[in-house]
Scaffold this active site. Structure first.
Site, PDB file in Angstrom:
ATOM      1  CG  ASN A  19      -1.534   1.557   1.584  1.00 44.31           C
ATOM      2  OD1 ASN A  19      -2.282   1.813   0.747  1.00 44.31           O
ATOM      3  ND2 ASN A  19      -0.908   2.105   2.525  1.00 44.31           N
ATOM      4  CE1 TYR A  40      -0.688   7.175  -6.617  1.00 48.87           C
ATOM      5  CE2 TYR A  40      -1.941   7.401  -7.923  1.00 48.87           C
ATOM      6  CZ  TYR A  40      -1.918   7.184  -7.404  1.00 48.87           C
ATOM      7  OH  TYR A  40      -2.576   6.542  -5.621  1.00 48.87           O
ATOM      8  CE  LYS A  93      -0.727   3.670  -6.357  1.00 51.63           C
ATOM      9  NZ  LYS A  93      -0.375   2.802  -5.090  1.00 51.63           N
TER      10      LYS A  93
END
Length: 304
Positions: free
Chosen positions: A100, A171, A175
């Site tokens: 996470n 990002y 991801k």
């Protein structure tokens, strides 16, 4: 504490705040013994403190659960190895890994520095790969020794990784990479009793409350459902991390508020086969016809 994860040992990275903290507390409420990992850095990855991880571990212990804090950098081989070792040393086993940890360094592409690209790739993508690698090595050894393995990995992607997000090229790319890593890990590790899935959560955290302030705002009315509370995502994560999710692997789920969605990724759409080499003009004409038949892609976040 007893529940769905009674007797399981769970690692949650980036668990000092936000979604990770919510996951760690939810696992503990369901009977898991939890390793709470967090470097305690700022939202941009700068600084560091052992306080957040220890605070969550203390919170779990105060509620009657079992938890230990880990402050290592899981985007390094040493830190990832020590993370797995902490679970084994403290609790004698490892059953679930929740990846996470992450931070943001948002810039439009023309203003995005190489350092900001590498820092975000490092914490999100490498920070998923290394804990997964070391956990998988442990589970493979257990399976080869003839011990039953019912291991679970829950990775954290994002809508930005599935659709893209303006100002978040680093990002979004990281991801999206996590989804690819999830699919490969699920295929490779299934033979050893390991299931690997990913979530794309939407919740109010330090990473979202500034960028999407209006959408992430808490409700004004007393007693109203707080749709963007991170705790809304955790029930799915806990179920995926439990033995009850047997048979579910290689999947990506969106989770926000009271909604769970199974995401359906790239798959063949309209196609045309000439049976011979196209000319560039023919290829273009055929492609325009196929696009007219294809579904319209989802809108990139922030593009309108």
């Amino acid at each position: 504490m007893s529940g769905l994860c009674e007797g399981r040992v769970v690692i949650v990275t980036g668990a000092g705040r936000g979604l990770g903290r919510a996951h760690a507390l939810a696992f503990a409420e369901q009977g898991a013994r939890v390793v709470v990992n967090d470097l305690g850095v700022g939202v941009d990855g700068e600084g560091g403190s052992a306080g957040p991880a220890q605070s969550v571990a203390d919170e779990i212990q105060a509620a009657g659960g079992e938890a230990v804090a880990h402050g290592g950098d899981i985007a390094t081989t040493q830190g990832a190895a020590s993370l797995i070792a902490t679970a084994l040393d403290a609790f004698g086993a490892l059953h679930t890994l929740v990846n996470n940890a992450g931070f943001l360094r948002d810039r439009m592409l023309v203003n995005l520095d190489e350092d900001d690209w590498e820092a975000v790739m490092r914490v999100h993508l490498k920070g998923h790969f290394l804990p997964l690698k070391h956990a998988a090595a442990y589970w493979r050894a257990e399976a080869k020794a003839g011990r039953e393995v019912a291991a679970r990995v829950v990775n954290t992607s994002s809508g930005a990784g599935l659709l893209g997000s303006v100002g978040q090229g680093n990002y979004s790319a990281a991801k999206a990479g996590i989804v690819g890593l999830t699919l490969v890990a699920a295929a490779e590790m299934g033979r050893y009793g390991v299931q690997v899935n990913a979530i794309a959560p939407a919740a109010r955290t330090r990473m979202t409350e500034g960028t999407f302030a209006e959408a992430m705002a808490a409700p004004g009315a007393v007693g109203a459902f707080d749709a963007m509370a991170p705790e809304n995502v955790s029930p799915l994560v806990v179920w995926l991390g439990s033995a009850a999710s047997e048979g579910v692997t290689g999947r990506v789920f969106e989770a926000e508020a009271g909604r769970i969605t199974v995401m359906e990724g790239w798959r063949p759409g309209p196609t045309s086969d000439k049976g011979a080499r196209w000319t560039p003009r023919e290829a273009g004409e055929a492609t325009l016809k196929l696009l007219a038949e294809a579904e319209t892609p989802g809108v990139v976040y922030g593009s309108r």
